[in-house]
Design a protein around this motif. Structure first.
Motif, PDB file in Angstrom:
ATOM      1  N   GLN A  61      76.529  34.469  10.739  1.00 40.95           N
ATOM      2  CA  GLN A  61      76.105  33.529  11.770  1.00 40.95           C
ATOM      3  C   GLN A  61      74.970  32.674  11.202  1.00 40.95           C
ATOM      4  O   GLN A  61      74.379  33.020  10.183  1.00 40.95           O
ATOM      5  CB  GLN A  61      75.622  34.291  13.011  1.00 40.95           C
ATOM      6  CG  GLN A  61      74.706  35.466  12.672  1.00 40.95           C
ATOM      7  CD  GLN A  61      74.317  36.307  13.875  1.00 40.95           C
ATOM      8  OE1 GLN A  61      74.639  35.974  15.002  1.00 40.95           O
ATOM      9  NE2 GLN A  61      73.612  37.391  13.636  1.00 40.95           N
ATOM     10  N   GLU A  96      73.299  26.191  14.581  1.00 39.90           N
ATOM     11  CA  GLU A  96      72.299  26.966  15.301  1.00 39.90           C
ATOM     12  C   GLU A  96      71.273  26.020  15.895  1.00 39.90           C
ATOM     13  O   GLU A  96      70.972  24.974  15.301  1.00 39.90           O
ATOM     14  CB  GLU A  96      71.597  27.893  14.295  1.00 39.90           C
ATOM     15  CG  GLU A  96      70.796  28.997  14.920  1.00 39.90           C
ATOM     16  CD  GLU A  96      71.704  30.072  15.530  1.00 39.90           C
ATOM     17  OE1 GLU A  96      72.900  30.111  15.203  1.00 39.90           O
ATOM     18  OE2 GLU A  96      71.197  30.857  16.337  1.00 39.90           O
ATOM     19  N   THR A 118      68.842  37.493  22.201  1.00 39.31           N
ATOM     20  CA  THR A 118      68.382  36.666  23.323  1.00 39.31           C
ATOM     21  C   THR A 118      68.389  37.492  24.597  1.00 39.31           C
ATOM     22  O   THR A 118      69.192  38.404  24.766  1.00 39.31           O
ATOM     23  CB  THR A 118      69.289  35.425  23.512  1.00 39.31           C
ATOM     24  OG1 THR A 118      70.651  35.828  23.412  1.00 39.31           O
ATOM     25  CG2 THR A 118      68.985  34.343  22.499  1.00 39.31           C
TER      26      THR A 118
HETATM   27  N1  DAH Z   1      75.222  33.823  16.504  1.00 36.32           N
HETATM   28  C1  DAH Z   1      76.077  33.972  17.657  1.00 36.32           C
HETATM   29  C2  DAH Z   1      77.491  34.279  17.197  1.00 36.32           C
HETATM   30  O1  DAH Z   1      77.816  34.058  16.070  1.00 36.32           O
HETATM   31  C3  DAH Z   1      76.046  32.739  18.494  1.00 36.32           C
HETATM   32  C4  DAH Z   1      74.741  32.597  19.203  1.00 36.32           C
HETATM   33  C5  DAH Z   1      74.591  33.134  20.467  1.00 36.32           C
HETATM   34  C6  DAH Z   1      73.663  32.006  18.618  1.00 36.32           C
HETATM   35  C7  DAH Z   1      73.409  32.995  21.137  1.00 36.32           C
HETATM   36  C8  DAH Z   1      72.456  31.899  19.273  1.00 36.32           C
HETATM   37  C9  DAH Z   1      72.357  32.397  20.559  1.00 36.32           C
HETATM   38  O2  DAH Z   1      71.387  31.316  18.764  1.00 36.32           O
HETATM   39  O3  DAH Z   1      71.158  32.288  21.192  1.00 36.32           O
HETATM   40  O4  DAH Z   1      78.260  34.738  18.011  1.00 36.32           O
END
Ligand code: DAH
Length: 339
Positions: free
Chosen positions: A170, A212, A253
């Motif tokens: 991510q 992001e 979060t």
């Molecule tokens: N990184 C998460 C994913 O790959 C997506 C994501 C969700 C990013 C919430 C964030 C967040 O910054 O606050 O599923």
């Protein structure tokens, strides 16, 4: 001697007439008129002639010399004229021939949507930062509140370089890297490649892209998150776009949500594109977890913030109605040239 002169004249006439180059002409000039040439040889022999004959032969020799001289000049002019004519022919451009149109490249659809996305966020005062694709387990997981045995790791299995180094799953680790380096206020987006050990099919790829987002300041609330994402969605999909926040769980979060946009095709009625739902999921988001802030040396009692992660392929898919993710990576010009 007369005959000799007549022979020189006729030989010269023939040789000059068929001379094709200026070099040949020069050779002939030397051969006939040069110091060691044929005419000079005859003239040198004139001493042996009788006083009556000498002026006659002398005159004849002069005539032959003039004749050859003139013939040389004329042939030279002919050759020069022919060369000029050829040059003009060679350099002539036929302006009526249809041109070869150069093939024009274009932006890849993912790049083009990413560029739009960057413009939208830059317009809201965000800056763009980059992060490594080969990432420490600490940044990709630990610091984001995903310890080694956390079940959230199951959905983000990846390629391990070793126990501590992974291909990032991510773009969220860039949040941590940014907060470690930069004091609030922070307002960044970070687009980039991410990796998961998924088999390729229409909706999965071991490599894909996320964008992001992170905002940290004093007094940032969920209302700021909603306002920011609403503006983003309206700019990307049109003024009538509505957002729906569904409660969700992300370890980094709290609270967390998944965000759907009203279907840009049917406006929410339900159609083929939204699979009858009227809504399309485009991103995950939430308020940055106090633990994550603490991990990065930011006091959660003073600062708060929100984060989001947008799937670039998803956003692009709904922009252009591309239903198979594989098309993005096959580099087939027949597909790419449509955008
Ligand atoms: N990184 C998460 C994913 O790959 C997506 C994501 C969700 C990013 C919430 C964030 C967040 O910054 O606050 O599923």
């Amino acid at each position: 001697m007369k005959e000799k002169l007549a022979k020189i004249k006729s030989m010269a006439e023939e040789a000059l007439g068929s001379a094709k180059t200026l070099d040949t002409l020069e050779e002939l000039r030397v051969k006939f008129l040069g110091k060691k040439g044929e005419l000079t040889a005859v003239m040198k022999g004139m001493g042996a002639l009788s006083p009556e004959e000498r002026p006659k032969i002398g005159q004849l020799a002069n005539e032959v010399r003039d004749f050859i001289g003139t013939a040389l000049d004329e042939q030279k002019e002919k050759l020069l004229a022919a060369a000029e004519e050829q040059r003009i022919k060679d350099e002539t451009i036929d302006v009526t021939i249809p041109g070869n149109r150069p093939k024009k490249g274009g932006k890849h659809p993912l790049t083009s949507v990413l560029d739009d996305l960057k413009d939208i966020f830059i317009g809201m005062g965000f800056s763009i930062v980059d992060g490594p694709e080969v990432e420490l387990d600490y940044y990709n997981f630990e610091a984001l509140n995903i310890p080694k045995d956390h079940p959230a790791r199951d959905t983000q299995d990846t390629f391990y370089i070793n126990d501590n180094v992974v291909l990032r799953t991510q773009t969220s680790p860039v949040q941590v890297r940014t907060m470690e380096k930069q004091k609030p206020p922070i307002r960044i987006i970070s687009p980039g490649r991410v990796y998961r050990s998924d088999a390729v099919d229409a909706t999965h790829s071991p490599v894909f892209h996320q964008v992001e987002g992170l905002v940290i300041d004093k007094g940032i609330t969920m209302a700021d998150l909603k306002g920011t994402l609403e503006l983003f969605a309206k700019k990307l999909y049109g003024e009538n776009t509505r957002l729906r926040f569904r409660p969700h769980h992300f370890p980094f979060t709290e609270p967390s949500a998944e965000v759907d946009i009203s279907c840009f095709n049917c406006g929410g009625e339900g159609c083929r594109i939204c699979k009858g739902e009227g809504w399309i999921e485009i991103l995950g988001c939430g308020m940055v977890h106090p633990k994550v802030l603490k991990n990065c040396g930011i006091d959660p009692d003073v600062y708060s913030g929100f984060a989001f992660g947008i799937g670039l392929e998803r956003v692009t898919q709904f922009r252009y109605d591309v239903t198979d993710m594989r098309l993005y990576y096959e580099n087939d010009v027949r597909f790419l040239s449509q955008f």
